[in-house]
Write a protein that holds these residues in place. Structure first.
Motif, PDB file in Angstrom:
ATOM      1  N   ASP A 165     -10.818  -8.028  -7.080  1.00  7.51           N
ATOM      2  CA  ASP A 165     -10.281  -6.739  -6.666  1.00  7.51           C
ATOM      3  C   ASP A 165     -10.225  -6.652  -5.151  1.00  7.51           C
ATOM      4  OD1 ASP A 165     -10.120  -6.037  -9.308  1.00  7.51           O
ATOM      5  OD2 ASP A 165     -11.908  -4.764  -9.313  1.00  7.51           O
ATOM      6  N   GLY A 217     -11.624  -1.432  -0.705  1.00  2.69           N
ATOM      7  CA  GLY A 217     -11.161  -0.141  -0.202  1.00  2.69           C
ATOM      8  C   GLY A 217     -10.932   0.843  -1.329  1.00  2.69           C
ATOM      9  N   LYS A 218     -11.111   2.129  -1.012  1.00  2.07           N
ATOM     10  CA  LYS A 218     -10.991   3.171  -2.035  1.00  2.07           C
ATOM     11  C   LYS A 218      -9.598   3.234  -2.618  1.00  2.07           C
ATOM     12  CE  LYS A 218     -12.108   8.014  -2.929  1.00  2.07           C
ATOM     13  NZ  LYS A 218     -10.964   8.196  -3.806  1.00  2.07           N
ATOM     14  N   MET A 219      -8.558   3.025  -1.776  1.00  4.47           N
ATOM     15  CA  MET A 219      -7.191   3.083  -2.271  1.00  4.47           C
ATOM     16  C   MET A 219      -6.978   2.049  -3.360  1.00  4.47           C
ATOM     17  SD  MET A 219      -3.644   2.470  -0.160  1.00  4.47           S
ATOM     18  CE  MET A 219      -4.107   0.769   0.163  1.00  4.47           C
ATOM     19  N   TRP A 220      -7.474   0.830  -3.127  1.00  3.70           N
ATOM     20  CA  TRP A 220      -7.272  -0.227  -4.120  1.00  3.70           C
ATOM     21  C   TRP A 220      -8.197  -0.052  -5.319  1.00  3.70           C
ATOM     22  CZ3 TRP A 220      -2.871  -2.234  -3.806  1.00  3.70           C
ATOM     23  CH2 TRP A 220      -2.284  -2.485  -2.573  1.00  3.70           C
ATOM     24  N   GLU A 221      -9.367   0.557  -5.125  1.00  3.85           N
ATOM     25  CA  GLU A 221     -10.228   0.871  -6.272  1.00  3.85           C
ATOM     26  C   GLU A 221      -9.540   1.856  -7.204  1.00  3.85           C
ATOM     27  OE1 GLU A 221     -13.895   2.305  -4.771  1.00  3.85           O
ATOM     28  OE2 GLU A 221     -14.489   0.405  -3.852  1.00  3.85           O
ATOM     29  N   ASP A 222      -8.925   2.891  -6.644  1.00  4.80           N
ATOM     30  CA  ASP A 222      -8.204   3.862  -7.474  1.00  4.80           C
ATOM     31  C   ASP A 222      -7.013   3.209  -8.158  1.00  4.80           C
ATOM     32  OD1 ASP A 222     -10.012   5.698  -6.559  1.00  4.80           O
ATOM     33  OD2 ASP A 222      -8.674   6.577  -5.044  1.00  4.80           O
ATOM     34  N   TRP A 223      -6.324   2.312  -7.426  1.00  6.17           N
ATOM     35  CA  TRP A 223      -5.169   1.649  -8.019  1.00  6.17           C
ATOM     36  C   TRP A 223      -5.572   0.767  -9.198  1.00  6.17           C
ATOM     37  CZ3 TRP A 223      -0.001   1.682  -8.046  1.00  6.17           C
ATOM     38  CH2 TRP A 223       0.656   0.553  -8.556  1.00  6.17           C
ATOM     39  N   SER A 271       0.815  -1.205   0.000  1.00  7.70           N
ATOM     40  CA  SER A 271       0.000   0.000   0.000  1.00  7.70           C
ATOM     41  C   SER A 271       0.852   1.260   0.000  1.00  7.70           C
ATOM     42  CB  SER A 271      -0.929   0.009   1.218  1.00  7.70           C
ATOM     43  OG  SER A 271      -0.186   0.016   2.424  1.00  7.70           O
ATOM     44  N   CYS A 282       1.104   2.742  -3.327  1.00 10.40           N
ATOM     45  CA  CYS A 282      -0.074   3.523  -3.716  1.00 10.40           C
ATOM     46  C   CYS A 282      -0.049   4.911  -3.086  1.00 10.40           C
ATOM     47  CB  CYS A 282      -1.357   2.797  -3.307  1.00 10.40           C
ATOM     48  SG  CYS A 282      -1.531   1.140  -3.983  1.00 10.40           S
ATOM     49  N   LYS A 312      -8.185   1.000 -11.047  1.00  3.26           N
ATOM     50  CA  LYS A 312      -8.644   1.826 -12.163  1.00  3.26           C
ATOM     51  C   LYS A 312      -7.451   2.360 -12.942  1.00  3.26           C
ATOM     52  CE  LYS A 312     -11.761   5.645 -13.255  1.00  3.26           C
ATOM     53  NZ  LYS A 312     -10.849   6.257 -14.224  1.00  3.26           N
TER      54      LYS A 312
END
Length: 1439
Positions: free
Chosen positions: A1066, A1069-1075, A970, A973, A1077
Motif C-alpha cells: 500500500d 499517506g491518508k489519501m491512499w489509505e482511504d483510496w 492523486s 482521489c 479502503k
C-alpha cells in the motif's frame, strides 16, 4: 515590527513609529486592545527596524538618523543574553524597562536593517555596506562589502548560540544575495585596517654591520622592496635602497630581522657610491633566488640556498643604465631567464646563468617597462609607464641580442598617462586583462592572427591605484589595489570584497601573494614595509595564513554571490537583440553601469555576460542593431549607449566576445552639463551601421560605425539635422526604406510633444543628405518614445507621450522623397499615467508601457475610420518607475515575442504575437536530411508533442495551468469529476484529430510502396505522445512497432491498482489509505480487474465499480497495470534496437548499412525521447557504425546545453543534423527532395564519391553551440569553352567561394584533385589525395579549415585548366574569431554542362539583376544555385 514568543498566549511585539519612538506591548486572544508597556525614545528619525535577541533582554533598532542603537532590559545579564528562551512575563513587567546601552555611528546614510548574530550585531544601510558591531561597545568589528547597489535592504544571520558557522546573508538593490563568514570578515575586513593582526612587526636596526665587521655610517635603512619567497613561504626578505638584504622567518619565535652578509661596493672613505642605488628587484617564482638591479645597470643575482648567500654580479649591457624593472620568466626550456626593463623602452631577455643576452625588445621610445607576463605557448605581454600594452610572439622573434624587436601587436594608451601595473591572461577565452593606476581594469582579445583587440574598460571605484590582478580557473577576475593607505582585494566577477588592510599606500614597499582555493577563499603571505618619517627606523610587517585553514567556508558555500548582479538603480535604457542563436540584452542605468546580458527562454533566467565600461554620469539610452551572417558565417551586433556629459560608447558583439568600437565624451568641455537622451541604429551592410543620437540641446547627430574594420570605426556624417525646434530630444527611431539600405526614415520626438520625420540618404562612404519631410505635434507635452515600421511603401509612425496619449500616423512615401498622409489617430488616456515606451512587432501590434506598470497591446485600423483598439488585456508589471522597453521575436516559437521592461529593476515577458511569422526552412538542411534518409537501411522515428501541433494538438508549454496537477493519479482521489472531464476531453480531441501531411509522408517513405526509401530494411517508432497518432500508420504495423513510453489516452482501464506500489504494498499517506479502503469495499481485485480495457471515458469499472483511468503513465504513477504494458512495449523495442545496431555495426565497406533517427517535435521540457535518440546514436557511432540524427524542431533544433543529454562532442554532436521547422512542412520538403533524387537517378554517382554528411550544428572551443546550416556547395568550372577566363563568371565564382571560407592560402586544389602546393613546415599535418578530392587533417583527427583564394599567376599560365585554389588553414578555429569548418563539394568539368549553365546564368542576370544584387547583400551565404546534372561532391565527414 518584531515578534517574540512561542504562542499567542505568550507573545510580545515591538514596533517603531514615524515619531522616532519604539513601542513594546503584549498580545493575547483575551486582550484585543492591549496597552503599551514600554516606550523607548532616543532616535532622531523614523524607525526602520527593531529586533529582539532570542532571550528578549536586548533590543536593537535602526533609524533615519543613521544610527544603530542597542537597548537592554533591566533583567539583562550575561547569562540571559545567551539564553534562547524569553521570559515574557518578566520582560512585560510594568516595573521593568528598556534603557539605551549605546548608540553606534558608522553608517553614512539611512540604516535599513539589523540582526543579532553569534558575534554581535549586523546592520545594513543605504551606504551599500553591512557592519558587524560588538555587543558591549559601539565598536564596528568588521565591514561586509559586496553589493554594487546603493542600498542593502535586508540581512539574515545564523542565530546566536547556533553550532553552525557564524554566517550572514545580505540582500541588495542589485538583485543579489551575498554570503559572509563573520569570523573571516571580522579579521580581514575591519573598518580600521591599521588594526589588522600581523604575525609580527619588525624594526630595522639603525647601525647594521657589514661582512667585514666595519660599522657603516649611521643611516636609516629605506626599504626598496620586500618579498615572501614562493619557494619558502615562511621566509620574508627585504631589500633596501643601498642594496642591503634582511631576512626573517616565521618559524622563529619571536621572529627577528637578520642582515645577510653580502659584499657591497665602497669608496675609499667607506661611503656607498650614489650610483649603486637599488632601482629594481625580483624574486624567482620557484627557486630561492633574488635579483637586484642598480642605477649603474648592474644586476646582482643572490642565491639563498647557501650560508652565507652566494652572489653573482653581472653587467648585461654597459651602455644601458638604471635597471628599472626586473622579472623572472622561466620558460619551458630555460628557467634561468630574466627580463630587464631600461629607460627609452628597451627590454632585454637575459640568461643570468650563462650571462648571455638572448633578445632585445623595443616597447616604445622613452617609455619604461612597468609590467610583464610570459605565457607558455602564447608569448610575452609587456606594459609600460604610460599605459600601453605590447605583445611579442616569441616563436617568431629571433634570438637577436642587438637588434631591437618591435611588438607583434600593440594597444597604445590602454591606461592613459598611467602606469600599467599588472597583466593576466585567460587562455580559455583568449582574453588579456590589465590594471593600472587610473582605477581601470581593461579587457582585450588576442586574436588568432596575434592582434590585440581592445574590448572594454571597467572602472574600479574602490581602489584608484590598482596593482594586483588574478584570473582564476573559474574565470573569476580578482583585482587588488590601494585606496589611500589601505590595500583592498576584490572579486570583480562576484562583486565581493575579500581583504582590506593598512600598509601605507602604494608608494611603500609591499608584497602580497595569494593562492586562491576558490573565488572567495585564499591562502596569503603578506609583507609590508613602512619607511617612517621623522628619523624613526623603518619597520617590516609580515603575515602568513596556513594552507590548512581556509579563510572562508568554501566547502559549505562554493559561491558567495547568489543571483545575477544586475544594476543597482533605475535602468533607463534596454535593447533586446538576437545574435548567433542567442537572445541578448544591453541595458544602462542611473548608477552609470552598462551591462550585456543573455536571456535563456527555456529557464527564463537573465545572466550578465559582461559588464562594460562605466559612464561618468547616468546612462540615458541604449540601442542595438545586428549585421547578418557574413563571410565568417556568424552574426555581429553593434550596441550603443549614451548618457550624461554627452558621453557615448559603442561595442561590437560577436561569438568571440565584446570589442570597443567608439567612445567619446565632453566631460571637461563647455557642453558637459548637457546629456544625450536618445540613440538609434540600423545596419546598412558590410558591417556598417548608421547611428543617430539626440541630446538635451536639441541636436541630432548622425554617424557611420563599422564593426568589421578596426581602422575606420566611426565617421560623423552630420553634426546636426536642422529643422526641428531646439527642444531636448527624447526619442529616435530608424527604419530603412530602400532595398539597398541607402535610404532611411528617422523619426524624432522631443519635449515639446513634436514628432519630426527626416529622410536620410547616404552613399556608403562619408556623404549624407537629409530632408525634413514632416513635423506634427501629436502630444501636448513630451513625446517620450517613437517607433516606425515601413512596409509596402507605407510608413507608420507610433508615439507615446507624457500626456498619456498614444498616436499613430500613416504615410505613403513618394519619390522624390515626400510624405503623403494616409491616416492618423490619437488615443487620449491610453494610459493612466505617462507612456514611456512604444513598441511595434512584425504583425504591427503596438505595445505600450508606462508609469502605470502595465504592458498594454493595441491594434490600429485605418478603415473604415482610423481607430486604436485594445488587442488584449494589459499585463500587470512588477517593475516600478518604468523607463524603457524593448521587443524581439522569440527564438523558440514563431507565435511569441519577448518583451523586456526596465525601471527599478527589469522584467522579461513572453507575449503572444498577433500574427504567426513564417519560418523559412533552410533548403540545404533539407537536402542533407533527404540524402541521409535516401540511403538509410534502418529508420527510427522519435516524436514529441510538437509533431501533433499541425494537427491542432497542444504542446506541453501550451497546456492549462492545472495540466500538471491533473497528470497525477492523486488528482483522481482528490477531484475525480474534474480528472475524468479533463482526460475524457483529451481522449476525444485525440480521436477527432486528423493525421496531417507530415504523418502521411512518413507512411509513404516507410510503407514499402511506391516512393518508399529504396534501401530501407526496418523501421520503428519511439514516442512520448499519448495521442496514438503514430499507431494509426500502417508502416508501423498499425501500432505493433510503436513504443509509446507514456501509454495511450485512447485506452482506459480500472484504476484500483494505483494505490499500490510496484511491489504490491500500500502507498503511504491518508489519501491512499482511504483510496485502498474504498477499493477493498468494492470487492475489487485490482491486479486482475485492471487487465481488461474499458470504454474510453467510462467513469466506473464494469467489473468492480471503482473509477476508471486512461492508460497513461502519469507523474508519481505506480499503477502496475499501466506500467506493465509500457514495459512490455519497451522490451519489444529494445529487441529491435539491439538487432538493428548489430546489423549496422557489422556491415562495412561500400555496402555499409546506416541508421537514421528522425526526431520530430521533441522539446526539452520532457526530454526522454531526445535522450533516447542520443543514446542510440552514441551506441552505434562509438562502435564504428554509421548513424545520424535528424532533429526537426521549431524551438530547440540544436543541442541545448544543460537540457539535453551531456554527450561526447566528437561522437554525438557531429552526427546531428538540425532543421528548424514544423513537422508537416519539413517532411513535405524532405519528401520532395527525395523525389528529386529518384528522378535524377542514384546510379550515376561515380565510384569515388563519398557519402554526404551534412552536420549543420557546430561548436566552438568553449563548447558553445553555433547553428550553421551547410548544404551541397560545389565549385563548378566557369568560363568559355576555349578555356579562357570568363571575367563575369569568374567574379561570381570568386564571391561565392569567398563568402564560404576565410583563411590563409596553404594549398591549391585543381579540378582533377592534383595537389599544387602542400602544407609546409608542420610535421603534425598530412595530406590525403584522391581523384576529385583532397582532405587535410591533423594527427588528432580534426579537420582543417578551407578558404578561397585565386592564384593569379597560375591562372595566367594555364589557359586550358582553370585552377581553383582553396586555402587550408592550419587551425580548427579559436574562441575569438569563431572560424567554422565549411563543407562543400566539387563539380564536374563537363564542357556541355558548363556552356549550358553559363548561358542560363547570363540570361538570368540580364532579366533580374536588381533582384540578384539585393539577395547577394542580404544573404551572403545563399548565392545563386548551381544546377549541374553530373556532380561529384567533395565531402568532409565528421571525425
Amino acid at each position: 515590527m518584531n515578534f517574540l514568543g512561542s504562542s499567542l498566549d505568550d507573545l510580545m511585539i515591538s514596533s517603531g513609529t514615524v515619531y522616532n519612538e519604539i513601542l513594546v506591548w503584549p498580545v493575547s486572544p483575551s486582550n484585543l486592545s492591549p496597552s503599551t508597556v514600554h516606550s523607548l525614545k532616543g532616535h532622531e528619525g523614523v524607525i526602520f527596524k527593531v529586533t529582539f535577541n532570542p532571550s528578549g533582554t536586548l533590543l536593537a533598532s535602526t533609524s533615519d538618523d543613521r544610527t544603530v542603537r542597542l537597548w537592554s532590559h533591566s533583567s539583562h545579564s550575561s547569562s540571559s543574553s545567551t539564553s534562547s528562551t524569553p521570559d515574557i512575563p518578566t520582560l512585560l513587567s510594568p516595573n521593568s524597562s528598556y534603557t539605551l546601552m549605546w548608540t553606534g555611528w558608522s553608517h553614512t546614510c539611512r540604516v535599513w536593517d539589523v540582526k543579532f548574530t553569534p558575534l554581535g550585531l549586523v546592520s545594513s544601510g543605504e551606504d551599500g555596506s553591512a557592519k558587524v558591531w560588538d555587543l558591549s561597545t559601539p565598536t564596528v568589528k568588521g565591514e561586509l562589502r559586496g553589493h554594487l547597489s546603493k542600498s542593502i535592504w535586508r540581512v539574515a544571520s545564523t542565530p546566536p548560540g547556533s553550532l553552525s558557522p557564524p554566517l550572514v546573508v545580505t540582500g541588495g538593490n542589485d538583485g543579489c544575495a551575498k554570503i559572509y563568514d563573520l569570523k573571516y570578515h571580522c579579521k580581514f575586513n575591519r573598518p580600521h585596517p591599521h588594526e589588522f593582526d600581523f604575525d609580527a612587526t619588525l624594526t630595522f636596526p639603525e647601525k647594521p654591520v657589514d661582512e667585514g665587521g666595519k660599522s657603516k655610517k649611521k643611516e636609516k635603512f629605506v626599504v626598496h622592496s620586500n618579498y615572501t619567497l614562493p619557494s619558502h613561504p615562511s621566509t620574508t626578505v627585504a631589500i633596501t635602497t643601498c642594496g642591503s638584504i634582511f631576512a626573517t622567518s616565521s618559524k622563529k619565535s619571536p621572529p627577528t630581522l637578520t642582515q645577510l652578509p653580502l659584499p657591497s661596493p665602497r669608496t675609499e672613505d667607506g661611503d656607498r657610491p650614489a650610483q649603486w642605488t637599488a632601482t629594481s628587484s625580483a624574486v624567482h617564482p620557484k627557486k630561492p633566488l633574488l635579483a637586484v638591479g642598480f642605477a649603474t645597470g648592474h644586476i646582482k643575482i643572490i642565491s639563498l640556498t647557501s650560508s652565507p648567500p652566494s652572489t653573482h654580479t653581472i653587467l648585461p649591457t654597459p651602455d644601458l643604465h638604471s635597471v628599472l624593472h626586473l622579472v623572472f620568466i622561466p620558460t619551458l626550456h630555460n628557467d634561468c631567464t630574466l627580463l630587464m626593463g631600461h629607460v627609452k623602452g628597451v627590454v632585454q631577455q637575459f640568461d643570468y646563468n650563462t650571462s648571455t643576452l638572448l633578445r632585445t625588445f623595443s616597447i616604445k621610445s622613452s617609455k619604461i617597462l612597468s609590467a610583464s607576463l610570459y605565457v607558455q605557448g602564447v608569448g610575452l605581454f609587456a606594459g609600460e609607464n604610460r599605459g600601453t600594452l605590447s605583445f611579442f610572439d616569441l616563436t617568431t622573434v629571433p634570438l637577436s641580442p642587438t637588434t631591437p624587436t618591435p611588438p607583434t601587436s600593440q594597444l597604445p594608451h590602454l591606461h592613459p598617462d598611467s602606469h600599467l601595473t599588472n597583466i593576466a591572461y585567460d587562455p580559455k577565452r583568449r582574453l588579456v586583462f590589465t590594471v593600472g593606476h587610473n582605477a581601470t581594469l581593461t579587457t582585450a582579445t588576442l586574436t588568432s592572427s596575434l592582434d590585440l583587440e581592445h574590448n572594454c574598460n571597467t572602472n574600479i571605484p574602490f581602489a584608484p591605484a590598482l596593482t594586483h590582478l588574478y584570473v582564476l580557473a573559474s574565470s573569476d577576475v580578482i583585482v587588488g589595489g590601494f585606496q589611500s593607505n589601505n590595500f583592498i582585494l576584490h572579486n570583480i566577477t562576484q562583486s565581493y570584497q575579500l581583504l582590506k588592510i593598512s600598509c601605507g599606500g602604494w608608494r611603500q614597499s609591499h608584497d602580497f601573494r595569494f593562492s586562491f582555493l576558490c573565488p572567495t577563499t585564499f591562502v596569503a603571505q603578506l609583507s609590508t614595509a613602512c619607511n617612517n618619517n621623522g628619523g624613526a627606523p623603518s619597520t617590516l610587517q609580515v603575515y602568513s595564513s596556513p594552507p590548512s585553514s581556509p579563510l572562508a567556508p568554501s566547502s559549505t558555500f562554493p559561491s558567495h554571490s547568489l543571483g545575477a548582479p544586475y544594476h543597482g538603480s533605475t535602468v533607463h535604457g534596454v535593447s533586446l537583440f538576437s545574435c548567433n542563436g542567442e537572445l541578448l540584452a544591453v541595458s544602462g542605468a542611473e548608477d552609470c553601469t552598462l551591462k550585456l546580458c543573455r536571456y535563456d527562454e527555456v529557464t527564463t533566467t537573465l545572466d550578465v555576460v559582461q559588464e562594460l565600461e562605466r559612464f561618468e554620469c547616468s546612462i540615458r539610452a541604449v540601442c542595438s542593431s545586428v549585421s547578418p551572417q557574413g563571410i565568417s558565417g556568424l552574426e555581429t551586433a553593434l550596441v550603443v549607449a549614451v548618457g550624461g556629459k554627452l558621453e557615448m560608447s559603442a561595442y561590437r558583439v560577436s561569438k568571440g566576445g565584446v570589442t570597443l568600437v567608439h567612445k567619446s565624451t565632453d566631460s571637461g568641455g563647455k557642453e558637459m552639463d548637457h546629456r544625450m537622451n536618445a540613440v538609434a541604429s540600423e545596419h546598412v551592410g558590410e558591417g556598417k551601421h548608421v547611428v543617430a543620437t539626440g541630446d538635451s540641446r536639441g541636436r541630432i547627430q548622425v554617424m557611420m560605425m563599422n564593426v568589421d574594420n578596426p581602422k575606420i570605426r566611426t565617421e560623423v556624417l552630420s553634426n546636426h539635422l536642422e529643422g526641428l525646434t531646439s527642444r531636448p530630444i527624447l526619442a529616435l527611431s530608424i527604419v530603412p526604406v530602400s532595398s539597398d539600405n541607402s535610404k532611411f526614415i528617422l523619426a524624432v520626438g522631443n519635449t515639446a510633444g513634436e514628432v519630426g520625420i527626416f529622410h536620410l540618404t547616404h552613399d556608403f562612404q562619408s556623404n549624407l543628405s537629409y530632408t525634413l519631410l514632416d513635423t506634427c505635434k501629436p502630444h501636448q507635452i513630451g513625446a517620450n518614445d517613437v517607433a516606425c515600421k515601413f512596409e509596402d511603401g507605407t510608413l507608420s509612425v507610433v508615439s507615446g507621450g507624457d500626456d498619456q496619449a498614444l498616436s499613430v500616423h500613416q504615410f505613403k512615401l513618394t519619390s522624390p522623397p515626400a510624405l503623403e498622409s494616409l491616416s492618423s489617430f490619437t488615443l487620449t488616456n491610453a494610459s493612466t499615467s505617462a507612456i514611456k515606451s512604444t513598441l511595434i512587432d512584425d504583425a504591427f501590434t503596438i505595445y505600450t508601457v508606462g508609469y502605470d506598470q502595465r504592458l498594454a497591446s493595441w491594434k490600429y485600423t485605418a478603415t473604415p475610420e482610423p481607430a486604436i483598439t485594445a488587442f488584449s488585456e494589459p499585463t500587470l508589471l512588477s517593475v516600478t518607475d518604468v523607463s524603457s522597453a524593448s521587443i524581439v521575436p522569440s527564438l523558440r516559437s514563431p507565435d511569441l515575442n519577448v518583451v523586456a521592461v526596465t525601471g527599478d529593476g527589469a522584467e522579461i515577458l513572453a507575449v503572444a504575437s498577433s500574427g504567426t511569422r513564417e519560418i523559412e526552412i533552410d533548403p540545404r538542411s533539407i537536402k542533407s536530411a533527404a540524402k541521409l534518409l535516401f540511403s538509410a537501411s534502418h529508420v527510427l522515428v522519435t516524436t514529441g508533442a510538437g509533431m501533433g501541433k499541425d494537427s491542432g494538438l497542444q504542446t506541453f508549454e501550451e497546456m492549462s495551468e492545472d495540466y500538471r496537477d491533473l497528470c497525477d493519479p492523486s488528482a483522481l482521489c482528490r477531484t475525480p469529476d474534474k480528472f475524468h472531464d479533463f482526460w475524457k476531453a483529451f481522449a476525444k480531441q485525440y480521436e477527432d484529430a486528423d493525421l496531417h501531411d507530415g504523418y502521411k509522408v512518413i507512411q509513404r517513405l516507410l510503407g514499402g510502396g511506391e516512393g518508399s526509401l529504396p534501401k530501407l530494411e526496418s523501421s520503428y517508432c519511439y514516442t512520448s505522445n499519448v495521442d496514438g497518432m503514430m499507431r494509426r500508420l500502417p508502416c508501423f504495423s498499425d501500432g505493433d512497432r510503436v513504443c509509446e513510453i507514456h501509454g495511450f489516452a485512447g485506452e482506459w482501464r480500472c484504476s484500483g491498482a494505483m494505490g499500490k506500489t510496484l511491489c504490491g504494498n500500500d502507498r503511504m499517506g491518508k489519501m491512499w489509505e482511504d483510496w485502498n479502503k474504498r477499493v477493498e469495499d468494492c470487492g475489487s481485485s485490482p491486479f486482475v480487474c485492471g487487465l481488461a480495457k474499458e470504454d474510453v471515458g467510462e467513469k466506473f469499472c464494469s467489473c468492480c465499480g471503482i473509477y476508471n483511468r486512461p492508460n497513461v503513465l502519469m507523474f508519481n504513477d505506480t499503477d502496475s497495470n499501466v506500467i506493465r504494458e509500457i514495459d512490455e512495449a519497451r522490451e519489444k523495442y529494445q529487441k529491435w534496437e539491439g538487432k538493428m545496431e548489430d546489423d549496422v555495426v557489422g556491415s562495412t565497406g561500400e555496402g555499409a548499412k546506416s541508421l537514421v533517427i528522425l526526431e520530430l517535435g521533441c522539446g526539452v521540457h520532457v526530454p526522454s525521447v531526445r535522450k533516447e535518440g542520443y543514446e542510440v546514436l552514441r551506441d552505434i557511432r562509438e562502435r564504428g557504425g554509421k548513424a545520424h540524427l535528424i532533429r526537426v524542431n521549431l524551438k530547440d533544433q540544436g543541442h541545448v546545453e544543460g537540457k539535453d543529454l551531456d554527450v561526447d562532442e566528437g561522437v554525438i554532436r557531429k552526427g546531428l543534423v538540425s532543421v528548424r521547422g514544423g513537422g508537416k512542412d519539413t517532411m513535405l520538403l524532405i519528401e520532395a527532395e527525395i523525389e528529386r533524387i529518384f528522378v535524377e537517378g542514384e546510379g550515376e554517382e561515380e565510384e569515388e564519391e563519398r557519402d554526404l554528411v551534412f552536420d549543420n550544428t557546430w561548436f566552438d572551443n568553449e563548447g558553445e553551440e553555433i547553428l550553421q546550416e551547410f548544404g551541397n556547395y560545389g565549385v563548378d568550372e566557369d568560363g568559355p569553352a576555349d578555356g579562357s577566363p570568363d571575367k563575369e563568371s569568374k567574379k561570381h565564382e570568386e564571391e561565392r567561394v569567398s563568402s564560404l571560407m576565410n583563411a590563409e592560402i596553404t594549398a591549391v586544389v585543381t579540378p582533377k584533385g592534383v595537389v599544387k602546393k602542400a602544407l609546409e613546415g608542420d610535421e603534425n599535418e598530412k595530406v590525403e589525395e584522391e581523384e576529385g578530392a583532397i582532405a587535410v587533417y591533423e594527427n588528432d583527427g580534426r579537420e582543417l579549415q578551407f578558404d578561397d583564394g585565386w592564384d593569379k599567376a597560375q591562372e595566367a599560365e594555364d589557359e586550358v585548366v582553370q585552377e581553383r585554389q582553396l586555402e587550408i588553414d592550419d587551425d580548427w578555429g579559436d574562441n575569438m574569431d569563431d572560424e567554422i569548418p565549411q563543407q562543400f563539394g566539387q563539380h564536374t568539368d563537363d564542357e556541355d554542362v558548363k556552356q549550358k549553365h553559363i548561358k542560363e546564368e547570363e540570361e538570368k542576370e540580364e532579366e533580374d539583376r536588381r533582384r540578384l544584387e539585393e539577395e547577394e547583400r542580404k544573404k551572403e551565404m545563399e548565392r545563386e544555385k548551381v544546377e549541374v546534372v553530373e556532380t561529384r561532391e567533395l565531402v568532409f565527414d565528421d571525425f
